[in-house]
Scaffold this motif. Structure first.
Motif, PDB file in Angstrom:
ATOM      1  N   ARG A  71       0.127   4.003  -2.787  1.00 39.26           N
ATOM      2  CA  ARG A  71      -0.394   5.188  -2.152  1.00 39.26           C
ATOM      3  C   ARG A  71       0.678   6.501  -2.591  1.00 39.26           C
ATOM      4  O   ARG A  71       0.289   7.435  -2.789  1.00 39.26           O
ATOM      5  CB  ARG A  71      -0.698   5.200  -0.726  1.00 39.26           C
ATOM      6  CG  ARG A  71      -1.331   6.356  -0.273  1.00 39.26           C
ATOM      7  CD  ARG A  71      -2.932   6.519  -0.765  1.00 39.26           C
ATOM      8  NE  ARG A  71      -3.259   7.823   0.189  1.00 39.26           N
ATOM      9  CZ  ARG A  71      -3.898   8.702  -0.261  1.00 39.26           C
ATOM     10  NH1 ARG A  71      -4.090   8.676  -1.572  1.00 39.26           N
ATOM     11  NH2 ARG A  71      -4.574   9.691   0.459  1.00 39.26           N
ATOM     12  N   HIS A  73       0.815  -1.169  -0.091  1.00 37.54           N
ATOM     13  CA  HIS A  73       0.088   0.212   0.216  1.00 37.54           C
ATOM     14  C   HIS A  73       0.893   1.267  -0.117  1.00 37.54           C
ATOM     15  O   HIS A  73       0.435   2.359  -0.709  1.00 37.54           O
ATOM     16  CB  HIS A  73      -1.068   0.097   1.013  1.00 37.54           C
ATOM     17  CG  HIS A  73      -2.349  -1.189   1.161  1.00 37.54           C
ATOM     18  ND1 HIS A  73      -2.049  -2.204   1.507  1.00 37.54           N
ATOM     19  CD2 HIS A  73      -3.331  -0.593   0.573  1.00 37.54           C
ATOM     20  CE1 HIS A  73      -3.069  -2.584   1.293  1.00 37.54           C
ATOM     21  NE2 HIS A  73      -4.051  -1.869   0.722  1.00 37.54           N
ATOM     22  N   THR A 128       2.383  -5.239   2.299  1.00 38.22           N
ATOM     23  CA  THR A 128       2.420  -4.022   3.362  1.00 38.22           C
ATOM     24  C   THR A 128       2.540  -4.562   4.683  1.00 38.22           C
ATOM     25  O   THR A 128       3.802  -3.767   5.278  1.00 38.22           O
ATOM     26  CB  THR A 128       0.910  -3.331   3.414  1.00 38.22           C
ATOM     27  OG1 THR A 128       0.465  -3.005   2.033  1.00 38.22           O
ATOM     28  CG2 THR A 128       0.893  -2.056   4.433  1.00 38.22           C
ATOM     29  N   TRP A 178      -2.419  -6.248   1.458  1.00 39.42           N
ATOM     30  CA  TRP A 178      -2.158  -6.271   2.809  1.00 39.42           C
ATOM     31  C   TRP A 178      -1.052  -7.116   3.185  1.00 39.42           C
ATOM     32  O   TRP A 178      -0.018  -6.737   4.076  1.00 39.42           O
ATOM     33  CB  TRP A 178      -3.394  -6.410   3.733  1.00 39.42           C
ATOM     34  CG  TRP A 178      -4.141  -5.484   3.615  1.00 39.42           C
ATOM     35  CD1 TRP A 178      -5.537  -5.446   3.070  1.00 39.42           C
ATOM     36  CD2 TRP A 178      -4.188  -4.202   4.426  1.00 39.42           C
ATOM     37  NE1 TRP A 178      -6.116  -4.130   3.269  1.00 39.42           N
ATOM     38  CE2 TRP A 178      -5.289  -3.317   4.166  1.00 39.42           C
ATOM     39  CE3 TRP A 178      -3.112  -3.747   5.215  1.00 39.42           C
ATOM     40  CZ2 TRP A 178      -5.466  -2.077   4.490  1.00 39.42           C
ATOM     41  CZ3 TRP A 178      -3.392  -2.370   5.582  1.00 39.42           C
ATOM     42  CH2 TRP A 178      -4.713  -1.661   5.201  1.00 39.42           C
ATOM     43  N   GLY A 203      -3.188  -1.104  -7.044  1.00 43.58           N
ATOM     44  CA  GLY A 203      -3.580  -0.985  -5.697  1.00 43.58           C
ATOM     45  C   GLY A 203      -2.533  -1.456  -4.694  1.00 43.58           C
ATOM     46  O   GLY A 203      -1.778  -2.490  -5.280  1.00 43.58           O
ATOM     47  N   GLY A 204      -2.640  -1.650  -3.500  1.00 44.50           N
ATOM     48  CA  GLY A 204      -1.580  -2.310  -2.487  1.00 44.50           C
ATOM     49  C   GLY A 204      -2.413  -3.496  -2.109  1.00 44.50           C
ATOM     50  O   GLY A 204      -3.734  -3.594  -2.225  1.00 44.50           O
TER      51      GLY A 204
END
Length: 191
Positions: free
Chosen positions: A104, A100, A162, A159, A156-157
């Motif tokens: 982002r 993420h 991340t 989890w 997008g990322g």
């Protein structure tokens, strides 16, 4: 004169790392005329030379006749820890695909350099420290600004990457702060 090698090292190292952002046409022309592999070899050699110069110049300035510009308050030492922990996490996130942070922020490594440099500026009132960390901070600000003008990478990322970035970054931070900083830099962050 003791700071000249540090400044030269910063100019060579950071200058080389700024070509894609501040002189893309010149860089592309060099790649086209030399070929990609020879360009990367020359680029790597220049980067290594710049890094060696800045490390040697910093050591010379620190061990010679250092110039004290100000005495930072002792309490700011804790701010370094608060800023370098996310810097390590962002640095790791720059290399972990699909997280993420990268999705982002786009350029987590530049943000990591900004946090690292700012943290060290807060606790370093010596001219050689201001030159080193201020140089990296200015470079990261300018590069981040230029990079944000380009189109963001799609996607997008997730989890798991991340979380992996956070855990690995925190572990590396702890190892560096509690062991390697003293060994490599000669300064114990909590000493």
């Amino acid at each position: 004169m003791s700071h000249a090698w540090l400044v030269l090292g910063l100019l060579v190292f950071l200058g080389g790392h700024s070509l894609r952002i501040f002189a893309p046409a010149w860089r592309d022309a060099r790649v086209a005329s030399m070929g990609e592999v020879p360009f990367k070899v020359v680029y790597s050699l220049v980067s290594i030379a710049g890094f060696v110069l800045l490390v040697w110049g910093y050591a010379q300035a620190r061990s010679g006749e250092p110039v004290l510009l100000w005495v930072p308050p002792l309490g700011l030492r804790h701010a370094v820890s608060l800023l370098t922990l996310p810097a390590f996490i962002l640095l790791v996130a720059a290399y972990v695909p699909g997280n993420h942070f990268k999705a982002r922020l786009g350029h987590p490594m530049l943000l990591a350099v900004k946090l690292w440099a700012l943290a060290h500026l807060l606790v370093n009132g010596w001219l050689h420290g201001v030159l080193l960390f201020g140089g990296f901070l200015l470079w990261a600000i300018l590069c981040f600004r230029a990079a944000r003008r380009r189109a963001p990478a799609p996607g997008g990322g997730r989890w798991l990457p991340t979380l992996g970035s956070i855990v690995l970054g925190a572990v590396l931070w702890a190892g560096f702060v509690f062991h390697l900083h003293k060994l490599l830099i000669g300064v114990a962050p909590f000493g």
